[in-house]
Structure formats: structure tokens, C-alpha cells
Design a protein around this motif. Structure first.
Motif: not given
Ligand code: MG
Ligand code: RBF
Length: 294
Positions: A194-196, A243
Motif C-alpha cells: 500500500t502507498a501510505n 493508504e
Molecule cells: Mg503501506
């Protein structure tokens, strides 16, 4: 040249706000005036309550872009400070509306009021405009299901995770921007990197799991979003985190600026009894998001 003015906080630039701003643009054209939108970057309501976090639908720069798209001649901020909060309605009208912004006309929504303690409502403004010899116009509320559409209603929808309802009231799809920040890398280990996203703390984060779009540079991808405190993990002191798991994507994008657009609420966040059942559910979320995009 005189100005056809409209003044408001305009947080969200929702369908009701759009009607008011369009009316100001139309009236200005009709009368050979300039259309001027004056807005409070930070809502007076929160100036009084002291709220600063998780409370704005639009950051001032997002709001300006949405208002500029309606093509008024000018969009200008007016900071609401303690001097302004103490100014009486008559003073506000004279010093701000007439002297500072050179109004030849004023157009507002039905719930607009000026002056200390909101003492100057529509009746006051109508009379003040008549006395000053300038045009006064009010634009009725936009309504949905018998309710007036307001920024407060939309904030309540967003705080409840009800993004589809919020999007209908907004007339655009709710979005949040920020840089991709480094997380603990647990998502990648579980099979769902995941992109936070480091959202501005003043922005409302709708809680829950969502189908979404994500813009990375000039490219747009499908994604599932998780917004919550990750109760399954018991980490980070329960801080709200946004996220995005981007579908069919494997690049590293730390540091990049992204924008997520909330499209559909899939389910509330839950505390699972094991990482296995969390992973099982994330798989289901991804399948649900893919069905949504079909
Ligand atoms: Mg992440
Ligand atoms: N964490 C939870 O504690 N409960 C959840 O219900 C939950 N749902 C999620 C759904 C999706 C689609 C994603 C991408 C993440 C979800 N998470 C949830 C967050 C998850 O714990 C986190 O992404 C990983 O632990 C990696 O940081």
C-alpha cells in the motif's frame, strides 16, 4: 468598474455554492460589472470552535481551483480573524463590502450572515444594499431528499464514510492529495503493498474501505483505499491512516505526489482476529472494487 460580489466560505464548492457563484457571474455580465468571489479560507465556524483537524472538505487551494473553474473575474481570500469576528454587521457592510471590495451588487445564499454573532442576516443585507443603491440577490438552497445541501451536511456524510452521498451533494468526486510516505512495509509482506498517503491534517478522511481512483503524475489507476486506525495491527497509537493498494501496479512511488478520488464505500474497517482473515478480506475488497469498475 464596480463589482458584483459574492462572499462565503464555500467549503466544498458544492452544487448550492455553484449556483450562487454562477448567479454572480451572470449578474455581473448583465450589468457590465466584474464578478468577484470573496471567500474565507478557514471557515469562521471552526475559528470559533477551535477545530483545526479533519474538518475541511477542500483546502483553500483546492477550493480556489474549483471556484476558478466557474470563471468569475476574480477569486480572493478574506481571512477571518478576531478583528473581523468583532466587527458589527453595519461596519462589515461599509468597510468590507462597499469600501474594500467596491460592490455594485451582492449575491449570497439563504444562510449567509455578516457581522458579530452573525447579526446581519438577509433582511439586514437587503436593506443595506437598497440604502447603498446596489443590487441584492439571493439564491435558494439546492436540495436533496428534502434536505438543504450544505457544507455541514457534506462533512457529516464524509465523516460517516458515505462518499457516494457526499459526491452527489458536491457535484464532483471527493478527493485527497498528498505525498506517498514510507510505511512499515507490512502490506507488501502480506501480499498487498500500500502507498501510505500524507494527507493535510485539516482534510476530512472518510473512514472505511473504498473503491477509488488514484492519480500518480499524469497517470490514473484503479485502487482500493483503507482509511482507519488498523485495529487488527495495534500499531502507531491508533492514528488515522490513508493508504491505497493500487490494482495491477508494482512501481515504487515513495515521495511522489498522488491524488485519490473516493468513489464507493465498500465496508467499514474491522478488527480481525488474525492477519490471515485480514488478508482474506482484503482479497474480497479487491474483487468488489474490480466488480465496481467493470
Ligand atoms: Mg503501506
Ligand atoms: N486493517 C484493519 O485493521 N482492518 C481492516 O478492516 C482493514 N481493511 C483493509 C482493506 C484494504 C483494501 C486494505 C488495502 C487495507 C486494509 N487494512 C485493514 C489495513 C491493513 O492492516 C494494512 O494495509 C496492512 O497492515 C499494511 O499496513
Amino acid at each position: 468598474m464596480r463589482n458584483f460580489l459574492t462572499i462565503g466560505t464555500y467549503d466544498g464548492v458544492h452544487v448550492g455554492h455553484r449556483r450562487i457563484i454562477r448567479a454572480a457571474v451572470r449578474e455581473a455580465l448583465k450589468r457590465g460589472m466584474k464578478s468577484r468571489v470573496v471567500y474565507f479560507p478557514f471557515p469562521p465556524k471552526f475559528f470559533f470552535s477551535g477545530e483545526t483537524g479533519n474538518c475541511l472538505i477542500t483546502l483553500p487551494e483546492e477550493r480556489e481551483a474549483l471556484m476558478e473553474a466557474l470563471r468569475p473575474d476574480e477569486v480572493e481570500p478574506l481571512n477571518f480573524n478576531s478583528a473581523l469576528s468583532l466587527m458589527g454587521a453595519a461596519d462589515f457592510f461599509k468597510r468590507v463590502v462597499l469600501d474594500r471590495f467596491q460592490a455594485g451588487g451582492l449575491c449570497v445564499g439563504p444562510d449567509f450572515a455578516v457581522g458579530k454573532g452573525r447579526e446581519g442576516h438577509l433582511d439586514f443585507l437587503r436593506a443595506a444594499c437598497a440604502k447603498a443603491g446596489i443590487v441584492f440577490k439571493t439564491v435558494p438552497f439546492a436540495r436533496r431528499d428534502g434536505h438543504k445541501i450544505s457544507s455541514s451536511l457534506i462533512r457529516a456524510h464524509l465523516h460517516a464514510g458515505a462518499v457516494e452521498e457526499a459526491n452527489i451533494c458536491l457535484g464532483w468526486d471527493y478527493c485527497v492529495s498528498g505525498p506517498v510516505i514510507k510505511g512499515a512495509g507490512l502490506g507488501r509482506k502480506l501480499g498487498f503493498p500500500t502507498a501510505n498517503i500524507g494527507a493535510h491534517p485539516a482534510k476530512i478522511l472518510p473512514p472505511g474501505i473504498f473503491a477509488a481512483r488514484i492519480k500518480v503524475g499524469h497517470e490514473v489507476f484503479k485502487a482500493v483505499l483503507s482509511v482507519g486506525r488498523r485495529p487488527t495491527l495495534n500499531t502507531l497509537g491508533g492514528k488515522m491512516i490513508l493508504e491505497a493498494h493500487i490494482l495491477d501496479f508494482s512501481k515504487m512511488i515513495y515521495g511522489k505526489q498522488v491524488q485519490v478520488t473516493f468513489l464507493k464505500h465498500l465496508r467499514p474497517e474491522r478488527k480481525f482476529h488474525s492477519l490471515d482473515s485480514l488478508v482474506t478480506h482484503i482479497r474480497k475488497d479487491i474483487a468488489a472494487a474490480r466488480r465496481f469498475f467493470k
